[in-house]
Structures are given as C-alpha cells and as structure tokens.
Design a protein around this motif. Structure first.
Motif, PDB file in Angstrom:
ATOM      1  N   ASN A  17      -3.841  -2.200  13.612  1.00 53.06           N
ATOM      2  CA  ASN A  17      -4.576  -2.251  12.365  1.00 53.06           C
ATOM      3  C   ASN A  17      -3.683  -1.755  11.222  1.00 53.06           C
ATOM      4  N   TYR A  18      -2.911  -2.688  10.638  1.00 47.14           N
ATOM      5  CA  TYR A  18      -1.958  -2.296   9.615  1.00 47.14           C
ATOM      6  C   TYR A  18      -2.637  -1.700   8.394  1.00 47.14           C
ATOM      7  N   GLY A  20      -5.100   0.291   8.544  1.00 43.32           N
ATOM      8  CA  GLY A  20      -5.692   1.582   8.897  1.00 43.32           C
ATOM      9  C   GLY A  20      -4.640   2.585   9.310  1.00 43.32           C
ATOM     10  N   GLN A  21      -4.582   2.897  10.596  1.00 43.25           N
ATOM     11  CA  GLN A  21      -3.692   3.940  11.080  1.00 43.25           C
ATOM     12  C   GLN A  21      -2.875   3.403  12.246  1.00 43.25           C
ATOM     13  N   TYR A  22      -2.132   2.323  11.964  1.00 41.88           N
ATOM     14  CA  TYR A  22      -1.281   1.723  12.993  1.00 41.88           C
ATOM     15  C   TYR A  22      -0.230   2.723  13.454  1.00 41.88           C
ATOM     16  N   THR A  23      -0.137   2.962  14.744  1.00 43.84           N
ATOM     17  CA  THR A  23       0.847   3.904  15.278  1.00 43.84           C
ATOM     18  C   THR A  23       1.637   3.264  16.415  1.00 43.84           C
ATOM     19  N   PRO A  53       2.948   7.001  12.746  1.00 42.26           N
ATOM     20  CA  PRO A  53       2.193   6.021  11.952  1.00 42.26           C
ATOM     21  C   PRO A  53       3.119   5.042  11.238  1.00 42.26           C
ATOM     22  N   TYR A  54       2.737   3.778  11.242  1.00 40.42           N
ATOM     23  CA  TYR A  54       3.476   2.724  10.531  1.00 40.42           C
ATOM     24  C   TYR A  54       4.967   2.747  10.883  1.00 40.42           C
ATOM     25  N   TYR A  74       8.727  12.713   9.313  1.00 46.44           N
ATOM     26  CA  TYR A  74       7.304  12.840   9.647  1.00 46.44           C
ATOM     27  C   TYR A  74       7.083  14.007  10.603  1.00 46.44           C
TER      28      TYR A  74
END
Length: 447
Positions: A17-18, A20-23, A53-54, A74
């Motif tokens: 889900n790019y 949202g919270q793509y990990t 994330p991302y 991060y």
C-alpha cells in the motif's frame, strides 16, 4: 472468479500500500542494494526484525552512499566505507562524521572570518566557551594543592626517570613519570653555550589509547629520546588506566568525567613543573601526544597560553572529535555554535605547530582538508611557515618510528634540541611497575 480476483487484489494492496505504510524488511532492501552496486555489508548493529517504510523509494540510482544514508538514518545507523567492495553499518556516533561533512564544516568556518581581527574575536569567544563546557574551572577550584610524592631518580644512558604522584582532588591522584636529561659534562657545557642558561625545554605528553598505555615501548622510547636530546618530558596515566584504574575502576575511563580529569591532570603537571623545577625554560614549553593523546594535545593548547609548540599526532580531523568519552564526552564541540578540532588547534596560531597524519585512519584527509585550513588561518599572521604537516600515506594508526622521528625533528627545530643524541637504541625499556608510584591506592567512590 470475481471474488478470487478481488481477494488477491486486496491482499496485494495490504502488502504494497504505497499510499499508506508500505514496508520492506531491512535485510531484503540491503540485499537489493548490495546486488545493485556489487558491494557487501558488515554489520555492527542488530538488524533482526527491522522493517523500513517506503524502502525502495530511498534508493538513489545515481548514488550508493546517498542510498545508504537514506536507509540508515531511519534507524539511527550510519555507514562507513571500508574499501571499494565493503561497507560497515554502525550505530550513530556523535563525534564521528564523514569526510565531506568535515569539508563543509571547514568551508563554514572560513566564512566566519577573513582577517586576523575577525578570527581573534571568534578565537577568544570559543576558548572561553570550551572552558565552560568542559567544566575544568569548577574542578580547579577544588584542587588539594598537596606536595607530590616523588620516586627514586633512576639514572639511564643520558637521561633519568622519576615517578610522580600528585593528589589532585580530595582522595584522587594523578600518576606519571618525569624523564629528565642527564648529559655528560661535555654535552652540558655545549648546551649551556648554545642557549646561555643551561635550562631544558619541557614537553607535556598526554597519552592515547594504544595497548599498554604509557608503559608501552614506543612511549618510553619517545620520551627518553627527547630527554636525551635536552627536553624534560612528563607523561601520566589516562583516567581509569594503569594505576588510575586501581583507584577509579576499569569502567571509569569511558565517561565524560575522564575528559575533564585528563585535561586537569595535564594542567596540574604543567603547573608543578613550571613552579618547582628551576631547570625548566619557560619559553620552551611544548605538548605532544598521539591518537587520544593528540586530542588532549589540541585541548591543552586551547586551555593554556604557556604552550609554545605543539605536535598532535595521528588524531587531527575536522570530521572526528575522538571516539572515546575521554576525548569528546564534554560537549566542547558545541562552543561558538559549532566547532571542530581543526579550528581548535588553529587558535594556536602563529606558534609552531606540526600535524602528523597517515593514510590508514581518519587523518588521511589532513593534506587536503585540515592542513590547508590551518595554512589559511596562519596566513592571517604571515606565518604559514609555522604550521607543518608530515603525512605518511602508506602507514596506519600507531606511533611508529617514522612518526616519532617526525616529532624529534620538529622539536629539534623549534626548541633547539640536540639531534646528535637522537638514538633510540640507548633507551632502556623497563617493565610497567618500574614506572609506577609505590603508594597505597584506595578505591574512590564517585557520586
């Protein structure tokens, strides 16, 4: 069929889900990066279970190192290049930066002053702030001012050694050794004719983190050789090393208290030698140390105007403040809105200064970064010839023969030492206990 397609699409969006919270797992993205640039990674951090994330959006196709910065920041990690095919991933370290950050710092500092007057305003302000941030004056107000305990004078070939112990703060001590010239009568007459006084130069020698502490062979060779050539030399235990470890305990060294106590001990020894040794020439006071001792060489020049010549060795960098709290535990690098060791040693201008660097540690940048900056500052005084750099590109981080010889030559030039007596083979290397004070040591409990 439609329900199956919907279920698959929903599942895919849940994982990717790019918006949202793509990990993605840290391990997976680092594998992708390693394959893309054909490099390997060595980890000094725990990466188990980490997700980023991302992750893929942090990749910069034009730069491996910018990609690594985006990934590591991060997690509060940092990367360090070991060679063309290997990078080390480490925790963030407040005193260590990349070389290009050092270059940007020096560019910033150059912009603060373009002439001697502007530089000296900055110098005087930063020096005062360093003292305050170090907190040394609070400790100096508590000094005991006790008489030192001096050991037996041991006569060697052209020099003597004498151990010294001084109670500094109540119940706390510094432990060191004084190396003094012991010339024959002909040499003594020659020296007296040369300088007219018969007095000796003094070199304070803060120690670094080399194995064996101040008792190691290369330290004994250096201090004794200086003494043979006509300089009184004094070294002392790092806080929590040697006899100091017996007093404070082995865990005491890696504390910010070590930073101020080591600086305090250097000043206490200098005060003692200055006030009590009638054979010392007050116009020839030097300081010389390697690695962490080089950091404290820089610091002593900031704290004490009596120093006339300095030779910090294998330590100076604009991008590294010293990797131990005994060098960087107190926030002195925040003085003046931000400074670095290269600027701190520049405050020594226009007095004689030699920087010894090598190609195998963080000082590899000295010829292209720190030395030109020092020449810029020394230029305000018309004294560019007073700052020197001896760079040994094929050597690594130590205090080996070439580094010692560079410093022998420097102090021969600036203090008029007798180069004809520069012969390390004449030095008697002794066991550590010979250089230790024979006093009862009581464990100190610090609050």
């Amino acid at each position: 069929m439609l329900s199956v397609i919907f279920a698959c699409t929903t599942n895919l969006n849940a994982q990717n889900n790019y918006g949202g919270q793509y990990t993605r797992s840290f391990h997976d993205i680092m594998t992708t990066v390693g394959n893309r640039w054909n490099v390997r990674f060595k980890y000094n951090v725990d990466t188990v279970g980490l997700r980023l994330p991302y992750a893929d959006f942090r990749v910069r196709p034009y730069s491996l190192e910018e990609t690594l910065t985006n990934i590591c920041k991060y997690f509060d990690f940092n990367w360090w290049k070991q060679n063309d095919g290997l990078y080390k991933i480490k925790p963030y370290e407040y005193p260590r930066r990349h070389t290009d950050e050092g270059a940007r710092m020096l560019d910033y500092l150059r912009g603060l002053y373009s002439n001697r007057q502007q530089f000296e305003v900055r110098r005087d302000s930063v020096r005062l702030q360093v003292r305050r941030l170090l907190g040394i004056d609070d400790y100096k107000r508590c000094l005991v001012h006790a008489r030192p305990v001096l050991g037996k004078v041991l006569v060697r070939d052209g020099y003597t050694t004498q151990n010294i112990c001084i109670e500094t703060l109540p119940g706390e001590h510094l432990f060191g050794t004084i190396y003094t010239p012991h010339p024959d009568k002909a040499t003594q007459r020659r020296w007296r004719a040369a300088n007219g006084t018969g007095k000796y130069a003094l070199i304070i020698c803060p120690d670094g983190h080399f194995a064996g502490g101040r008792y190691r062979k290369d330290e004994q060779l250096r201090l004794a050789t200086f003494a043979r050539m006509g300089a009184v030399c004094v070294d002392f235990d790092l806080y929590g090393w040697g006899q100091s470890e017996e007093e404070y305990g082995k865990d005491s060294h890696r504390t910010d208290r070590a930073h101020v106590i080591q600086a305090l001990n250097a000043e206490v020894l200098l005060d003692y030698m200055w006030n009590n040794r009638k054979d010392i020439d007050h116009n020839r006071i030097g300081v010389n140390g390697g690695s962490g001792g080089g950091t404290h060489t820089v610091l002593l020049t900031v704290l004490d105007d009596r120093i006339k010549a300095a030779a910090p060795t294998v330590n100076l960098a604009s991008h590294f403040d010293g990797g131990c709290p005994c060098e960087s535990g107190k926030p002195i690098q925040l003085a003046g809105g931000g400074t670095c060791n290269a600027e701190l040693i520049s405050f020594f201008a226009p007095r004689p200064l030699q920087i010894v660097s090598d190609g195998g540690d963080w000082t590899a940048s000295v010829p292209t970064l720190e030395y030109p900056f020092l020449q810029y500052v020394y230029g305000f005084y018309g004294a560019r010839d007073k700052v020197e750099n001896v760079h040994l590109p094929g050597e690594r981080h130590d205090y080996g023969p070439n580094k010692r010889q560079a410093n022998y030559d420097f102090f021969v030039r600036v203090f008029g030492l007798d180069k004809s007596l520069c012969d390390e083979s004449k030095v008697t290397v002794v066991a550590p206990e010979v250089l230790q004070s024979r006093i009862a040591i009581h464990k100190v409990t610090l609050k």
